[in-house]
Design an enzyme around this catalytic site. Structure first.
Site, short mmCIF file in Angstrom:
data_model
loop_
_atom_site.label_atom_id
_atom_site.label_comp_id
_atom_site.label_asym_id
_atom_site.label_seq_id
_atom_site.Cartn_x
_atom_site.Cartn_y
_atom_site.Cartn_z
N GLY A 14 0.79 -1.24 0.00
CA GLY A 14 0.00 0.00 0.00
C GLY A 14 0.81 1.28 0.00
N ILE A 95 -7.42 -9.12 -12.07
CA ILE A 95 -7.88 -8.53 -13.34
C ILE A 95 -9.41 -8.48 -13.28
CG2 ILE A 95 -8.05 -8.87 -15.84
CD1 ILE A 95 -5.16 -9.97 -15.69
N LEU A 96 -9.96 -7.31 -13.48
CA LEU A 96 -11.41 -7.14 -13.39
C LEU A 96 -12.07 -7.51 -14.72
CD1 LEU A 96 -11.40 -3.75 -11.45
CD2 LEU A 96 -11.91 -6.03 -10.50
N HIS A 112 0.58 1.22 -13.19
CA HIS A 112 1.36 0.06 -13.65
C HIS A 112 2.84 0.45 -13.67
CE1 HIS A 112 2.17 -3.72 -15.58
NE2 HIS A 112 2.98 -3.07 -16.38
N GLU A 150 -11.64 -3.48 -20.37
CA GLU A 150 -11.63 -4.95 -20.35
C GLU A 150 -10.30 -5.55 -20.80
OE1 GLU A 150 -13.34 -3.00 -22.31
OE2 GLU A 150 -13.02 -3.63 -24.38
N GLU A 180 9.38 5.48 -6.11
CA GLU A 180 9.70 6.80 -5.53
C GLU A 180 9.67 7.92 -6.57
OE1 GLU A 180 12.70 5.22 -1.99
OE2 GLU A 180 13.55 6.24 -3.72
N ALA A 182 8.39 7.82 -9.77
CA ALA A 182 7.31 7.89 -10.76
C ALA A 182 5.94 7.60 -10.14
CB ALA A 182 7.59 6.93 -11.92
C1 GAR Z 1 3.33 -1.14 -7.43
O1 GAR Z 1 4.61 -1.12 -7.97
C2 GAR Z 1 2.29 -1.14 -8.54
O2 GAR Z 1 2.63 -0.36 -9.63
C3 GAR Z 1 2.28 -2.60 -8.89
O3 GAR Z 1 2.37 -3.28 -7.67
C4 GAR Z 1 3.06 -2.47 -6.72
C5 GAR Z 1 2.20 -2.30 -5.50
O4 GAR Z 1 2.87 -1.64 -4.47
N1 GAR Z 1 1.08 -2.94 -9.62
C6 GAR Z 1 1.04 -3.81 -10.62
O5 GAR Z 1 2.01 -4.47 -10.97
C7 GAR Z 1 -0.30 -3.97 -11.30
N2 GAR Z 1 -0.17 -4.64 -12.56
P1 GAR Z 1 2.09 -0.94 -3.25
O6 GAR Z 1 1.14 -1.97 -2.65
O7 GAR Z 1 3.18 -0.59 -2.28
O8 GAR Z 1 1.38 0.27 -3.78
#
Ligand code: GAR
Length: 203
Positions: A14, A95-96, A112, A150, A180, A182
């Site tokens: 998170g 994936i929704l 992403h 989708e 950090e 981006a």
């Molecule tokens: C983040 O790097 C996010 O971009 C990636 O998971 C991490 C979650 O970190 N998401 C994906 O790969 C989605 N395809 P966080 O729980 O610390 O925010």
């Protein structure tokens, strides 16, 4: 003042949720407010971050549902009960379906950890994305915030930010730099842009 009601969907640490909460405190995010955090894992540390900030939480575990459809229906009813306008996927590792994304067309965004269309789509999530970028040998990567439709990682791009790959990078060091430099910057900004637009559309 009316603010867009935001739900953040999470699966893990998170840190992106934290960036959104911090942006709300600093005023970068002012047109919307996080009023619900939904996790698909009971142990997600993101839940603790939400509780520390007095944000309501819900946990919906896919394995405890009879089907993916039931899992999504439970999420949708939780969102509806809380009058959610706008959904942010912040490290949500599911994936929704089209049924879900159509219901909230132009009202779901995702962060992403690559420059889409590189290293994205089904199977590219978390550290796997950075492993793939290092294996390919690209010299620049980054993060993308996009609308969710989708097609996995296929919706309209809202914002991107590039990050350089350094000699000796591991998936972990690269993930940290991308977060950090981006993700934590563009996700709150995109959240404000979309929230502001939604408020304007209500006028
Ligand atoms: C983040 O790097 C996010 O971009 C990636 O998971 C991490 C979650 O970190 N998401 C994906 O790969 C989605 N395809 P966080 O729980 O610390 O925010």
């Amino acid at each position: 003042m009316r603010r867009i009601k935001i739900a953040v969907l999470v699966s893990g640490g998170g840190t992106n949720l934290q960036a959104i909460i911090d942006a709300q405190k600093s005023g970068i995010l002012k047109s919307g407010e996080v009023s619900l955090v939904v996790a698909d894992k009971k142990e997600a540390y993101a839940l603790t971050r939400a509780e520390n900030n007095n944000i309501k939480t819900a946990v919906i575990v896919k394995k405890e549902c009879a089907s993916k459809a039931e899992f999504e229906e439970k999420i949708i009813s939780t969102l509806e009960e809380n009058n959610i306008d706008f959904i942010i996927l912040a490290g949500f590792m599911q994936i929704l379906s089209e049924n879900f994304t159509k219901k909230y067309a132009n009202r779901i965004i995702n962060v992403h950890p690559s420059l889409i269309p590189s290293f994205c789509g089904e199977g590219f999530y978390g550290l796997k994305v950075h492993e793939a970028a290092l294996d390919y040998g690209v010299k620049v990567t980054g993060a993308t915030v996009h609308f969710v439709n989708e097609i996995p990682d296929g919706g309209e791009i809202i914002m991107q930010k590039a990050v350089e790959i350094m000699p000796g990078d591991t998936p972990e060091t690269l993930q940290k730099r991308v977060m950090e430099n981006a993700e934590w910057i563009i996700l709150p900004r995109a959240a404000e842009i979309v929230s502001q637009k939604m408020l304007e559309e209500e006028k």
